[in-house]
Design a protein around this motif. Structure first.
Motif, PDB file in Angstrom:
ATOM      1  N   LEU A   2       0.802  -1.212   0.000  1.00 33.58           N
ATOM      2  CA  LEU A   2       0.000   0.000   0.000  1.00 33.58           C
ATOM      3  C   LEU A   2       0.843   1.273   0.000  1.00 33.58           C
ATOM      4  O   LEU A   2       0.364   2.329  -0.416  1.00 33.58           O
ATOM      5  CB  LEU A   2      -0.945  -0.014   1.197  1.00 33.58           C
ATOM      6  CG  LEU A   2      -2.137  -0.965   1.056  1.00 33.58           C
ATOM      7  CD1 LEU A   2      -2.952  -0.995   2.338  1.00 33.58           C
ATOM      8  CD2 LEU A   2      -3.017  -0.574  -0.114  1.00 33.58           C
ATOM      9  N   GLU A   5       0.964   2.323  -3.528  1.00 34.81           N
ATOM     10  CA  GLU A   5      -0.298   2.919  -3.953  1.00 34.81           C
ATOM     11  C   GLU A   5      -0.459   4.309  -3.348  1.00 34.81           C
ATOM     12  O   GLU A   5      -1.008   5.219  -3.983  1.00 34.81           O
ATOM     13  CB  GLU A   5      -1.468   2.027  -3.531  1.00 34.81           C
ATOM     14  CG  GLU A   5      -1.346   0.568  -3.951  1.00 34.81           C
ATOM     15  CD  GLU A   5      -1.181   0.399  -5.443  1.00 34.81           C
ATOM     16  OE1 GLU A   5      -1.885   1.087  -6.204  1.00 34.81           O
ATOM     17  OE2 GLU A   5      -0.331  -0.417  -5.854  1.00 34.81           O
ATOM     18  N   LEU A 182      -6.666   1.215   7.984  1.00 30.77           N
ATOM     19  CA  LEU A 182      -5.560   1.097   7.046  1.00 30.77           C
ATOM     20  C   LEU A 182      -4.216   1.207   7.756  1.00 30.77           C
ATOM     21  O   LEU A 182      -4.101   1.871   8.792  1.00 30.77           O
ATOM     22  CB  LEU A 182      -5.651   2.206   5.993  1.00 30.77           C
ATOM     23  CG  LEU A 182      -6.843   2.159   5.037  1.00 30.77           C
ATOM     24  CD1 LEU A 182      -6.958   3.472   4.279  1.00 30.77           C
ATOM     25  CD2 LEU A 182      -6.707   0.999   4.065  1.00 30.77           C
ATOM     26  N   SER A 190      -5.085   9.176   3.582  1.00 27.12           N
ATOM     27  CA  SER A 190      -6.541   9.168   3.563  1.00 27.12           C
ATOM     28  C   SER A 190      -7.111  10.289   4.425  1.00 27.12           C
ATOM     29  O   SER A 190      -8.098  10.929   4.053  1.00 27.12           O
ATOM     30  CB  SER A 190      -7.065   7.812   4.041  1.00 27.12           C
ATOM     31  OG  SER A 190      -8.472   7.800   4.101  1.00 27.12           O
ATOM     32  N   LYS A 202     -12.678   6.111  -1.502  1.00 30.86           N
ATOM     33  CA  LYS A 202     -12.333   4.704  -1.716  1.00 30.86           C
ATOM     34  C   LYS A 202     -11.497   4.170  -0.565  1.00 30.86           C
ATOM     35  O   LYS A 202     -11.725   3.044  -0.086  1.00 30.86           O
ATOM     36  CB  LYS A 202     -11.583   4.556  -3.034  1.00 30.86           C
ATOM     37  CG  LYS A 202     -11.229   3.112  -3.374  1.00 30.86           C
ATOM     38  CD  LYS A 202     -12.469   2.246  -3.531  1.00 30.86           C
ATOM     39  CE  LYS A 202     -12.128   0.828  -3.953  1.00 30.86           C
ATOM     40  NZ  LYS A 202     -13.325  -0.023  -4.090  1.00 30.86           N
ATOM     41  N   LEU A 203     -10.527   4.948  -0.100  1.00 35.76           N
ATOM     42  CA  LEU A 203      -9.677   4.496   0.998  1.00 35.76           C
ATOM     43  C   LEU A 203     -10.482   4.317   2.280  1.00 35.76           C
ATOM     44  O   LEU A 203     -10.248   3.367   3.043  1.00 35.76           O
ATOM     45  CB  LEU A 203      -8.535   5.494   1.221  1.00 35.76           C
ATOM     46  CG  LEU A 203      -7.471   5.545   0.119  1.00 35.76           C
ATOM     47  CD1 LEU A 203      -6.458   6.644   0.419  1.00 35.76           C
ATOM     48  CD2 LEU A 203      -6.769   4.200  -0.024  1.00 35.76           C
ATOM     49  N   ALA A 205     -13.547   3.470   2.483  1.00 37.54           N
ATOM     50  CA  ALA A 205     -14.317   2.236   2.338  1.00 37.54           C
ATOM     51  C   ALA A 205     -13.433   1.014   2.561  1.00 37.54           C
ATOM     52  O   ALA A 205     -13.841   0.037   3.210  1.00 37.54           O
ATOM     53  CB  ALA A 205     -14.953   2.185   0.955  1.00 37.54           C
ATOM     54  N   LEU A 206     -12.207   1.059   2.065  1.00 40.49           N
ATOM     55  CA  LEU A 206     -11.291  -0.076   2.235  1.00 40.49           C
ATOM     56  C   LEU A 206     -10.841  -0.232   3.688  1.00 40.49           C
ATOM     57  O   LEU A 206     -10.542  -1.344   4.123  1.00 40.49           O
ATOM     58  CB  LEU A 206     -10.067   0.111   1.337  1.00 40.49           C
ATOM     59  CG  LEU A 206     -10.294  -0.066  -0.165  1.00 40.49           C
ATOM     60  CD1 LEU A 206      -9.033   0.288  -0.940  1.00 40.49           C
ATOM     61  CD2 LEU A 206     -10.722  -1.493  -0.477  1.00 40.49           C
ATOM     62  N   HIS A 209     -12.216  -2.940   5.883  1.00 41.41           N
ATOM     63  CA  HIS A 209     -11.838  -4.337   5.652  1.00 41.41           C
ATOM     64  C   HIS A 209     -10.577  -4.730   6.417  1.00 41.41           C
ATOM     65  O   HIS A 209     -10.141  -5.880   6.338  1.00 41.41           O
ATOM     66  CB  HIS A 209     -11.630  -4.582   4.155  1.00 41.41           C
ATOM     67  CG  HIS A 209     -12.881  -4.426   3.339  1.00 41.41           C
ATOM     68  ND1 HIS A 209     -13.832  -5.423   3.230  1.00 41.41           N
ATOM     69  CD2 HIS A 209     -13.364  -3.377   2.629  1.00 41.41           C
ATOM     70  CE1 HIS A 209     -14.824  -5.007   2.463  1.00 41.41           C
ATOM     71  NE2 HIS A 209     -14.563  -3.768   2.083  1.00 41.41           N
TER      72      HIS A 209
END
Length: 236
Positions: A2, A5, A182, A190, A202-203, A205-206, A209
């Motif tokens: 990550l 990214e 994250l 983020s 998007k971050l 939302a991730l 997880h």
């Protein structure tokens, strides 16, 4: 990884600021808002009223993490990645079926080549030298090398107005802890991206997880000397 990214998304915000998309400031390059994340231009990205359309696409080409030495600690890692920036002067072309698609302009116009070179220079200037580019540099230890390669097929003498810029980056490794969310450094990115940034949405939302995880608690350590020195470790 990550962290790689993270560097790309930070570069995306530098080259295509959310504030500029909202009309509150100027875009830093000739490409304007045509800064694409992990895709090349399509026909809908082109300006039909112009001879060509400057477009920039960002890709994370690779990433690797390696211990700094044979006796290095497990977290003493050198993470390297290549950020590929594809800058091109896009035009409409047609395939054998007559369908239109976006392609780079053939390299038969020296004036257009200067425009493309200026676009590449603007990208490098924005990321490495401007004040706004600090957002990108904040998540990069250093830029090891920048190279440019013109897209061509030398065997047939064909060239196009497309340049791939490769930023070889040294990055901090991902840092995971027991808390949910994250890992760093992308968690920090983020948090500081504008609230209306698509990347931030998007971050966030991730982040859901990445659940928290616990460790088995250490109950104690017992030592004994039954003819030879040794010890045992117990956990609950």
């Amino acid at each position: 990884m990550l962290s790689a990214e993270c560097a790309r998304l930070a570069a995306l915000e530098v080259l295509c600021p959310t504030a500029a998309l909202e009309g509150n400031e100027d875009f830093p390059t000739l490409a304007g808002d045509r800064i694409l994340d992990t895709r090349l231009a399509v026909i809908d990205d082109l300006d039909p009223e112009q001879k060509f359309t400057p477009v920039v696409s960002l890709f994370t080409a690779d990433a690797s993490a390696q211990l700094r030495g044979d006796i290095a600690a497990s977290d003493d890692v050198d993470l390297v990645s290549t950020l590929e920036v594809v800058a091109e002067l896009a035009v409409a072309a047609t395939d054998e079926n007559g369908d239109a698609f976006a392609d780079a302009m053939p390299a038969d116009d020296w004036d257009a080549r200067l425009v493309l070179a200026a676009l590449c220079a603007q990208v490098r200037r924005a990321l490495q030298f401007t004040e706004r580019g600090y957002l990108f540099r904040r998540f990069v230890r250093h830029v090891r090398q920048v190279s440019e390669e013109t897209f061509s097929v030398p065997q047939i003498g064909a060239r196009w107005h497309r340049v791939t810029m490769r930023f070889e980056l040294s990055l901090p490794d991902d840092t995971f802890d027991e808390a949910s969310g994250l890992p760093e450094p992308i968690a920090t990115l983020s948090a500081i991206l504008p609230a209306t940034s698509p990347a931030r949405a998007k971050l966030e939302a991730l982040a859901g997880h990445f659940s928290a995880f616990g460790r088995t608690p250490l109950a104690g350590v017992d030592f004994s000397d039954g003819g030879q020195t040794g010890f045992t470790v117990e956990t609950e």
